[in-house]
Write a protein that holds these residues in place. Structure first.
Motif, mmCIF file in Angstrom:
data_model
loop_
_atom_site.group_PDB
_atom_site.id
_atom_site.type_symbol
_atom_site.label_atom_id
_atom_site.label_comp_id
_atom_site.label_asym_id
_atom_site.label_seq_id
_atom_site.Cartn_x
_atom_site.Cartn_y
_atom_site.Cartn_z
ATOM 1 N N TYR A 1 3.134 1.278 3.324
ATOM 2 C CA TYR A 1 3.755 0.141 3.091
ATOM 3 C C TYR A 1 3.566 -1.025 3.664
ATOM 4 C CZ TYR A 1 6.142 3.675 0.155
ATOM 5 O OH TYR A 1 6.512 4.770 -0.789
ATOM 6 N N GLY B 1 -1.802 7.133 1.388
ATOM 7 C CA GLY B 1 -0.606 6.255 0.947
ATOM 8 C C GLY B 1 0.505 6.190 1.805
ATOM 9 N N GLU B 2 1.674 5.763 1.490
ATOM 10 C CA GLU B 2 3.049 5.568 1.939
ATOM 11 C C GLU B 2 2.902 4.730 3.402
ATOM 12 O OE1 GLU B 2 4.980 9.143 2.138
ATOM 13 O OE2 GLU B 2 5.239 9.549 -0.069
ATOM 14 N N ASP C 1 -4.403 1.340 -4.744
ATOM 15 C CA ASP C 1 -3.658 0.131 -4.800
ATOM 16 C C ASP C 1 -4.669 -1.068 -4.717
ATOM 17 O OD1 ASP C 1 -1.041 0.980 -4.633
ATOM 18 O OD2 ASP C 1 -1.376 1.534 -2.667
ATOM 19 N N GLY D 1 -6.276 9.429 -3.217
ATOM 20 C CA GLY D 1 -4.852 8.778 -3.480
ATOM 21 C C GLY D 1 -4.103 9.579 -4.014
ATOM 22 N N TRP D 2 -2.677 8.922 -4.458
ATOM 23 C CA TRP D 2 -1.670 9.501 -5.057
ATOM 24 C C TRP D 2 -1.428 8.960 -6.228
ATOM 25 C CZ3 TRP D 2 1.104 13.693 -4.343
ATOM 26 C CH2 TRP D 2 2.564 13.754 -4.868
ATOM 27 N N VAL E 1 0.880 -1.227 -0.278
ATOM 28 C CA VAL E 1 -0.163 0.042 0.160
ATOM 29 C C VAL E 1 0.825 1.250 0.021
ATOM 30 C CG1 VAL E 1 -1.711 1.298 1.134
ATOM 31 C CG2 VAL E 1 -1.817 -1.288 1.208
ATOM 32 N N SER E 2 1.052 1.646 -1.171
ATOM 33 C CA SER E 2 2.112 2.912 -1.407
ATOM 34 C C SER E 2 1.219 4.073 -1.764
ATOM 35 C CB SER E 2 3.272 2.761 -2.193
ATOM 36 O OG SER E 2 2.878 2.135 -3.514
ATOM 37 N N ASP E 3 0.375 3.924 -2.590
ATOM 38 C CA ASP E 3 -0.458 5.061 -3.178
ATOM 39 C C ASP E 3 -1.816 5.405 -2.618
ATOM 40 O OD1 ASP E 3 1.607 5.527 -5.108
ATOM 41 O OD2 ASP E 3 0.951 3.884 -6.444
ATOM 42 N N GLY E 4 -2.087 4.893 -1.680
ATOM 43 C CA GLY E 4 -3.277 4.885 -0.941
ATOM 44 C C GLY E 4 -4.145 3.483 -1.088
#
Length: 271
Positions: free
Chosen positions: A229, A226-227, A193, A266-267, A186-189
């Protein structure tokens, strides 16, 4: 058309359509012999500002976001290749502290490059090996959607003008890779994701937000930042990880909160 109109996901789709990139649908590239490779770059004033993060934490972060992709591939890391671009007047002590932060992850730097730049850019390539990479395309209707830990910590920290260290979920990644039909970090939200899995797998993902574990001090909107991880997986059988949703026939992602529709941001780079 400009990148700001096309967006990161649109650019990747266009590269695939034109045959200019291949096998880019998962968190990392899988090569022969179970070798897994991933790469991310952190750019000053885009991904971080040095008044909000220490050099040591920046080093950890640069390594951890790449190790997260290895975790999402069920891979054991074998080394990091680091490229550092920075102004010539950067203090040597700061650079050493950055590399000490990388070393704290327990994965060795085995190569890389250094060069002069007007602003700090840190690019890390992580290399590992995996016996099985689930990827994003195998989720099936009837699967449960699980997450390895709490979400929202990064978004909550950002509201305080700070950063938190991303977690390392390498052990959890190997555990889930053995059984998951689909797996990513889960990096972009959460919504963005989950949509990657839904699109690649050809199914609908329904997430019940009241089930999502929130980090201390986090609000639900932080889950869209996000972010975090943590790892998100589609599994057929129950696991020790928190179930937050399910896969169904259909397409896209549906978010609900106590049975009512809900939207999260989200990103996406360039937009």
């Amino acid at each position: 058309m400009r990148l700001s109109e096309l967006g990161e996901l649109g650019l990747l789709a266009e590269l695939e359509r034109r045959g200019l990139a291949q096998r880019i649908e998962h968190d990392a590239a899988t090569l022969g012999g179970g070798v897994v490779v991933t790469q991310d770059a952190l750019v000053e004033d885009v991904h971080f500002t040095l008044d909000r993060i220490s050099w040591r934490d920046l080093g950890w972060r640069a390594a951890a976001v790449n190790l997260s992709d290895l975790a999402a591939s069920g891979a054991a890391p074998e080394g990091l290749v680091v490229t550092l671009a920075t102004p010539g007047d950067t203090a040597v002590e700061d650079v050493l502290e950055l590399y000490e932060g990388i070393a704290e992850t327990g994965v060795a730097v085995v190569g890389g490059d250094t060069t002069r730049s007007e602003r700090l850019v840190l690019s890390v390539t992580a290399v590992g090996r995996s016996e099985r990479v689930p990827g994003r395309a195998g989720a099936r209707p009837g699967d449960s959607v699980v997450v390895t830990g709490s979400l929202g910590a990064a978004g909550a920290a950002f509201r305080r003008n700070a950063f938190v260290r991303p977690p390392l979920r390498l052990g959890e990644g190997k555990e889930l890779a053995a059984v998951a039909h689909a797996l990513l970090d889960v990096s972009d939200g959460l919504a963005v994701d989950a949509a990657h899995i839904a699109a690649r797998s050809g199914c609908r993902i329904v997430i019940e937000l009241e089930r999502v574990p929130l980090a201390g001090g986090a609000e639900l909107e932080d889950v869209g930042f996000g972010e975090d991880y943590e790892l998100l997986a589609a599994v057929a059988e129950p696991t020790r990880f928190t179930q937050i949703g399910r896969c169904e026939e259909g397409e896209g992602v549906v978010l609900t909160l106590n049975g009512e529709p809900y939207e999260l941001g989200g990103w996406e780079h360039f937009r």
